[in-house]
Scaffold this motif. Structure first.
Motif, PDB file in Angstrom:
ATOM      1  N   LYS A   1      24.204  17.401 -51.978  1.00 53.92           N
ATOM      2  CA  LYS A   1      25.015  17.682 -50.782  1.00 53.92           C
ATOM      3  C   LYS A   1      25.921  16.535 -50.365  1.00 53.92           C
ATOM      4  O   LYS A   1      26.801  16.724 -49.541  1.00 53.92           O
ATOM      5  CB  LYS A   1      24.130  18.109 -49.608  1.00 53.92           C
TER       6      LYS A   1
ATOM      7  N   PHE B   1      17.072  19.793 -48.982  1.00 51.34           N
ATOM      8  CA  PHE B   1      17.374  20.301 -50.300  1.00 51.34           C
ATOM      9  C   PHE B   1      18.843  20.582 -50.544  1.00 51.34           C
ATOM     10  O   PHE B   1      19.665  20.531 -49.635  1.00 51.34           O
ATOM     11  CB  PHE B   1      16.447  21.422 -50.735  1.00 51.34           C
TER      12      PHE B   1
ATOM     13  N   PHE C   1      12.202  25.839 -40.829  1.00 48.24           N
ATOM     14  CA  PHE C   1      12.091  24.371 -40.914  1.00 48.24           C
ATOM     15  C   PHE C   1      13.483  23.837 -41.235  1.00 48.24           C
ATOM     16  O   PHE C   1      13.775  23.435 -42.364  1.00 48.24           O
ATOM     17  CB  PHE C   1      11.074  23.976 -41.996  1.00 48.24           C
TER      18      PHE C   1
ATOM     19  N   VAL D   1      18.186  19.353 -41.633  1.00 47.70           N
ATOM     20  CA  VAL D   1      19.588  19.088 -41.288  1.00 47.70           C
ATOM     21  C   VAL D   1      20.448  20.349 -41.409  1.00 47.70           C
ATOM     22  O   VAL D   1      21.671  20.268 -41.546  1.00 47.70           O
ATOM     23  CB  VAL D   1      20.174  17.925 -42.115  1.00 47.70           C
TER      24      VAL D   1
ATOM     25  N   ILE E   1      14.823  27.187 -36.977  1.00 45.27           N
ATOM     26  CA  ILE E   1      13.979  26.518 -35.968  1.00 45.27           C
ATOM     27  C   ILE E   1      13.713  25.097 -36.456  1.00 45.27           C
ATOM     28  O   ILE E   1      13.500  24.876 -37.654  1.00 45.27           O
ATOM     29  CB  ILE E   1      12.642  27.279 -35.786  1.00 45.27           C
ATOM     30  N   GLU E   2      13.727  24.159 -35.504  1.00 45.57           N
ATOM     31  CA  GLU E   2      13.449  22.765 -35.877  1.00 45.57           C
ATOM     32  C   GLU E   2      12.721  22.094 -34.713  1.00 45.57           C
ATOM     33  O   GLU E   2      13.126  22.224 -33.563  1.00 45.57           O
ATOM     34  CB  GLU E   2      14.753  22.033 -36.223  1.00 45.57           C
TER      35      GLU E   2
ATOM     36  N   ASN F   1      12.049  18.696 -34.513  1.00 52.07           N
ATOM     37  CA  ASN F   1      12.496  17.314 -34.252  1.00 52.07           C
ATOM     38  C   ASN F   1      13.822  17.392 -33.482  1.00 52.07           C
ATOM     39  O   ASN F   1      14.800  17.932 -34.003  1.00 52.07           O
ATOM     40  CB  ASN F   1      12.658  16.599 -35.605  1.00 52.07           C
TER      41      ASN F   1
ATOM     42  N   ALA G   1       4.061  18.506 -35.303  1.00 51.29           N
ATOM     43  CA  ALA G   1       4.770  18.889 -36.537  1.00 51.29           C
ATOM     44  C   ALA G   1       3.761  19.214 -37.630  1.00 51.29           C
ATOM     45  O   ALA G   1       2.677  18.636 -37.681  1.00 51.29           O
ATOM     46  CB  ALA G   1       5.672  17.743 -36.993  1.00 51.29           C
TER      47      ALA G   1
END
Ligand SMILES: C[S@@+](CC[C@H](N)C(=O)[O-])C[C@H]1O[C@@H](n2cnc3c(N)ncnc32)[C@H](O)[C@@H]1O
Length: 427
Positions: free
Chosen positions: A26, A41, A65, A68, A85-86, A88, A302
């Motif tokens: 990426k 990933f 999860f 980024v 959904i995250e 952090n 987490a």
């Protein structure tokens, strides 16, 4: 007789290159490259899974999860609606800022250029690097409240960052433009720090980074952001919604309708990597988190959390949540327990959490849906833990059939480690 499969088995996801699986795929791509999260990933993987599932604008993809926001960003510019959904708050910010639809790029460009110019003016009034420590002593209140900031940045760099932080907090701008400015600043925190990406987790370099001129580095990052937004202006796009929350409670986070037709995701691997620890500079720089206690709580909530307060939680015996989990993990946890109870507790908590998560996914999916979970196996005291197979066993309990497990690539860190994609479905 060869086994009958319900779906077309092409393409294969085995024998993939590092760039086709990991973050490395990426770093040259617009928007994806704004911030490096090593355990994230490759967009190519999300694209290939979307092709394999034959997804279209009539689908809704869930990534519980988000990290980024790789999956949501890929789906957005293929015209496939998604929700993520995250847990952090910093990574949730990154996912949201990257997947937002921006219009009037010329306005964004003027705002980001104006910010860089004001910073350059303030910067010209800063003392020389050898007087930075005295300046920092006078400006203590503006140093981000991360433990031992001076270890992260040498005095000359920290002085410039503190000046930048102050300006970013004061600068008046449209909220979306302000977020882009913050994204740019957050994207350069590690490159100008004493930490290095030599391992999966950040480690401190032997020698601190000498003072660098932040004006040029910031201006380059902000202009990269503008270029990237221009590059995607004419692409088709779909809604991408990012939710801040805990994927052990997916059903109470997502709206009841529409239901999800595909899940493409990668949960934390059970390998003790700490996302909270990795993102400390960012969490504290713009106050995404209040204090060290809150970081400990984030880590404990987490999945796969292991650092700080989470370690003391793991010190007390953790029982498998039910007989299925016991049956699936005990061959491994019994062996691990011989060497260390903490690690056996870690694995037990990890799969108790995955069980809770899988039950929630079952509630939000359509009757017919397809799932792709990217996960790595682990080794504890040389005892292999087949996370992919255990995860599949848990999802089977919740009504999902295992299609197949494709082991995509060997990991270089230790022999016997691999990353796999677990394909499952419900008919
Ligand atoms: C392997 S990373 C995902 C990377 C993502 N596929 C990407 O490319 O950016 C796992 C993510 O799950 C998040 N996470 C851990 N526990 C969670 C939970 N209970 N609910 C929601 N997110 C969680 C972590 O903060 C981390 O960002």
């Amino acid at each position: 007789m060869s086994q009958l499969h319900l779906f077309d088995l092409e393409p294969t996801f085995t024998e993939r290159s590092v760039r086709e699986v990991t973050f490395q795929g990426k770093m040259g791509l617009p928007i994806h490259r704004w911030y490096r999260l090593t355990p994230s990933f490759s967009p190519k993987l999300a694209w290939d899974i979307a092709d394999y599932f034959k997804l279209s604008q009539r689908d809704l993809v869930l990534d519980p999860f988000s990290g980024v926001g790789t999956v949501s960003l890929c789906m957005k510019y293929r015209g496939i609606p998604s929700c993520s959904i995250e847990i952090n708050p910093y990574l949730c910010f990154v996912s949201s800022v990257k997947t937002r639809t921006y219009r009037k790029i010329a306005d964004i460009e003027s705002c980001l250029t104006a910010f860089a110019e004001v910073f350059a003016r303030r910067h010209s009034k800063l003392p020389r690097p050898h007087d930075a420590q005295a300046w920092l002593n006078e400006n203590r209140d503006f140093i981000p409240p991360i433990h031992n900031a001076e270890r992260w940045w040498s005095p000359g760099n920290l002085m410039q960052l503190v000046c930048l932080r102050r300006l970013a907090l004061e600068f008046e701008a449209d909220p979306e433009h302000r977020d882009l400015i913050r994204m740019g600043i957050l994207g350069i925190l590690v490159p100008v720090s004493n930490a290095k990406h030599n391992h999966v987790s950040l480690t401190f370099a032997d020698k601190p980074l000498p003072t660098v001129d932040l004006r040029g580095i910031l201006a380059k990052k902000l202009s990269q952001i503008v270029d990237d937004l221009q590059a995607v202006q004419n692409l088709p796009r779909a809604e991408a919604t990012i939710h801040f929350g805990n994927s052990k409670h997916v059903a109470s986070i997502l709206p009841r309708r529409p239901k999800v037709s595909a899940v493409i995701t990668s949960p934390p691997y059970p390998n003790r990597f700490s996302y909270a620890r990795e993102t400390r500079p960012h969490l504290f720089f713009f106050d995404f988190i209040a204090d060290a206690r809150a970081v400990g709580e984030l880590e404990t909530d987490a999945i796969g959390g292991t650092w700080g307060k989470a370690t003391s939680v793991l010190a007390k015996r953790i029982e498998p949540g039910n007989s299925l989990i016991a049956q699936l993990i005990s061959p491994y946890t019994d062996a691990i327990n011989g060497s260390g109870e903490l690690m056996a507790n870690y694995v037990t908590k990890y799969f108790n959490d995955i069980f809770a998560h899988a039950g929630e996914v079952a509630k939000v999916c359509k009757k017919r849906c397809r799932l792709a979970y990217v996960i790595g196996n682990s080794k504890f005291y040389n005892q292999p833990l087949p996370s992919d197979e255990i995860l599949a066993g848990i999802f089977e309990h919740h009504g999902f059939a295992l299609e197949r497990i494709d082991r995509m690539r060997k990991r270089q860190s230790k022999r016997g480690l691999h990353e796999a994609v677990v394909f499952m479905h419900r008919q």
